[in-house]
Scaffold this motif. Structure first.
Motif, short mmCIF file in Angstrom:
data_model
loop_
_atom_site.label_atom_id
_atom_site.label_comp_id
_atom_site.label_asym_id
_atom_site.label_seq_id
_atom_site.Cartn_x
_atom_site.Cartn_y
_atom_site.Cartn_z
N GLN A 180 1.01 -1.21 0.13
CA GLN A 180 -0.01 -0.01 -0.01
C GLN A 180 0.75 1.26 0.07
O GLN A 180 0.62 2.13 -0.53
CB GLN A 180 -0.87 -0.03 1.21
CG GLN A 180 -2.09 -1.21 1.14
CD GLN A 180 -3.04 -0.94 -0.22
OE1 GLN A 180 -2.91 -1.90 -0.77
NE2 GLN A 180 -3.53 0.13 -0.50
N LEU A 181 1.78 1.33 0.89
CA LEU A 181 2.94 2.39 0.80
C LEU A 181 3.48 2.61 -0.58
O LEU A 181 3.63 3.67 -1.20
CB LEU A 181 4.12 2.32 1.75
CG LEU A 181 3.53 2.40 3.17
CD1 LEU A 181 4.75 2.17 4.23
CD2 LEU A 181 3.10 3.90 3.59
N ARG A 182 3.69 1.39 -1.48
CA ARG A 182 4.47 1.48 -2.43
C ARG A 182 3.26 2.10 -3.77
O ARG A 182 3.64 2.91 -4.41
CB ARG A 182 4.65 0.16 -3.01
CG ARG A 182 5.03 0.16 -4.46
CD ARG A 182 5.52 -1.41 -4.96
NE ARG A 182 5.85 -1.25 -6.32
CZ ARG A 182 4.84 -1.51 -7.14
NH1 ARG A 182 3.69 -1.68 -7.28
NH2 ARG A 182 5.48 -1.44 -8.64
N GLY A 205 -8.39 10.92 -5.63
CA GLY A 205 -9.28 9.82 -5.28
C GLY A 205 -8.62 8.55 -5.27
O GLY A 205 -8.89 7.77 -4.26
N LEU A 206 -7.74 8.27 -5.82
CA LEU A 206 -6.84 7.09 -6.14
C LEU A 206 -5.95 7.24 -4.80
O LEU A 206 -5.77 5.93 -4.20
CB LEU A 206 -5.76 7.31 -7.22
CG LEU A 206 -6.32 6.81 -8.56
CD1 LEU A 206 -5.23 6.91 -9.59
CD2 LEU A 206 -6.87 5.54 -8.68
N GLU A 210 -6.07 4.24 -1.76
CA GLU A 210 -4.92 3.57 -1.18
C GLU A 210 -4.66 3.81 0.32
O GLU A 210 -4.25 2.83 0.99
CB GLU A 210 -3.70 4.16 -2.05
CG GLU A 210 -3.93 3.64 -3.55
CD GLU A 210 -3.80 2.26 -3.83
OE1 GLU A 210 -3.59 1.49 -2.84
OE2 GLU A 210 -4.12 1.92 -4.78
N VAL A 211 -5.11 5.09 0.79
CA VAL A 211 -4.72 5.36 2.19
C VAL A 211 -5.83 4.73 3.03
O VAL A 211 -5.63 3.97 4.07
CB VAL A 211 -4.78 6.77 2.50
CG1 VAL A 211 -5.08 7.14 3.95
CG2 VAL A 211 -3.87 7.41 1.65
N HIS A 212 -7.02 4.49 2.61
CA HIS A 212 -8.22 3.64 3.43
C HIS A 212 -7.47 2.16 3.50
O HIS A 212 -7.80 1.68 4.58
CB HIS A 212 -9.43 3.94 2.71
CG HIS A 212 -10.53 3.04 3.33
ND1 HIS A 212 -10.82 3.23 4.27
CD2 HIS A 212 -10.90 1.85 2.88
CE1 HIS A 212 -12.11 2.30 4.77
NE2 HIS A 212 -11.99 1.40 3.77
N LEU A 238 -1.35 13.41 5.11
CA LEU A 238 -0.99 12.79 3.84
C LEU A 238 -2.30 12.72 3.01
O LEU A 238 -2.27 13.10 1.71
CB LEU A 238 -0.52 11.09 3.89
CG LEU A 238 -0.49 10.51 2.67
CD1 LEU A 238 0.55 10.80 1.86
CD2 LEU A 238 -0.32 8.85 2.96
N CYS A 239 -3.23 12.90 3.47
CA CYS A 239 -4.67 12.87 2.74
C CYS A 239 -5.07 14.10 2.40
O CYS A 239 -5.84 14.85 1.71
CB CYS A 239 -5.82 12.11 3.37
SG CYS A 239 -5.45 10.25 3.43
N ASP A 240 -4.40 15.30 3.24
CA ASP A 240 -4.82 16.39 3.21
C ASP A 240 -4.33 17.35 1.92
O ASP A 240 -3.22 17.86 1.82
CB ASP A 240 -4.46 17.38 4.50
CG ASP A 240 -4.77 18.90 4.52
OD1 ASP A 240 -5.48 19.17 3.78
OD2 ASP A 240 -4.70 19.35 5.47
#
Length: 264
Positions: A180-182, A205-206, A210-212, A238-240
């Motif tokens: 997921q980090l990749r 959106g992508l 991935e973060v979820h 990271l999501c902001d």
């Protein structure tokens, strides 16, 4: 080996050890019954006293009946192992054994001595019996040892299997986190920022997807408490989208090195 068998080979020797420590009277380590020696000694005492009463000449040297003090003295001597009246008669009858067998007391004295030998043997066995009882606790632990070993190795085997399965699951979760980090890194690296330096709707959106997935997987791998809370703060940054792509990349890198030991 089923559970009942494993329980029996452990519980039964354990109960025997506890009984030994408590000095249980129903001990199995015994060579003779508790009252056998006392019964034989009482029988020997009666036989000698009856013989002495029937033969006062041999006992006292006179034909006068034995008095109570004399009988009590004979009883005391018999308890101490002294059979003087019987042995005197036996020595006297040996001079004429055939006649003594037919008319005398030779056979009777022989039977009394057989009874005395039986008592002596039982006394010796009583000493061996006491020695066995003193070592009964050792015997109990010897019987308990196989059960302990079987239980120990059985539990060790089960724990090893559970640990290996748990480790395999943990490695699977950690591998999922790394993937997921990749994916997050790929989204950020290939993103085309807007004129304001922010992610576009498609890339955002992508990234959120991935973060979820990363959050869900991290709940099973990260320790609860401060580590999980700080991880949540870094993921929020990271999501902001407002902080810009540069800070989002930095946040992704921070997640990688700050929580790498939980992810690798």
């Amino acid at each position: 080996m089923d559970t009942r068998t494993q329980t029996n080979i452990t519980s039964q020797p354990t109960r025997k050890v506890i009984k030994t420590i408590r000095h249980d009277g129903s001990s199995e380590v015994s060579l003779m019954s508790k009252r056998s020696l006392q019964g034989d000694r009482d029988s020997l005492e009666r036989m000698v006293v009856d013989f002495a009463i029937a033969n006062p000449v041999i006992t006292t040297g006179t034909n006068a009946p034995l008095t109570e003090p004399q009988i009590a003295d004979i009883r005391l001597k018999v308890r101490e192992g002294d059979l003087t009246p019987v042995l005197k008669a036996y020595e006297h009858d040996l001079a004429t054994p055939i006649l003594a067998t037919l008319r005398g007391n030779l056979l009777r004295t022989l039977l009394i001595q057989v009874q005395k030998t039986k008592v002596d043997v039982e006394i010796a066995m009583g000493g061996i019996d006491a020695l066995l009882k003193s070592q009964e606790l050792v015997f109990g632990f010897v019987g308990l040892t196989p059960g302990i070993l079987v239980t120990y190795f059985g539990l060790h085997y089960l724990r090893s299997n559970l640990t290996s399965k748990r480790g395999a699951r943990a490695q699977g979760e950690q591998g999922k986190l790394l993937r997921q980090l990749r994916n997050i890194d790929r989204v950020l690296q290939h993103a085309e920022p807007t004129e304001f330096g922010e992610l576009g709707y498609r890339d955002l959106g992508l990234l959120l997807c991935e973060v979820h997935v990363l959050r869900v997987a991290a709940e099973k791998s990260l320790p609860r408490g401060r580590v999980a809370r700080e991880f949540g703060e870094d993921v929020e940054e990271l999501c902001d989208v407002r902080v810009g792509v540069g800070r989002q990349k930095a946040a992704a890198e921070r997640v990688r090195w700050a929580y790498g030991r939980y992810l690798s």
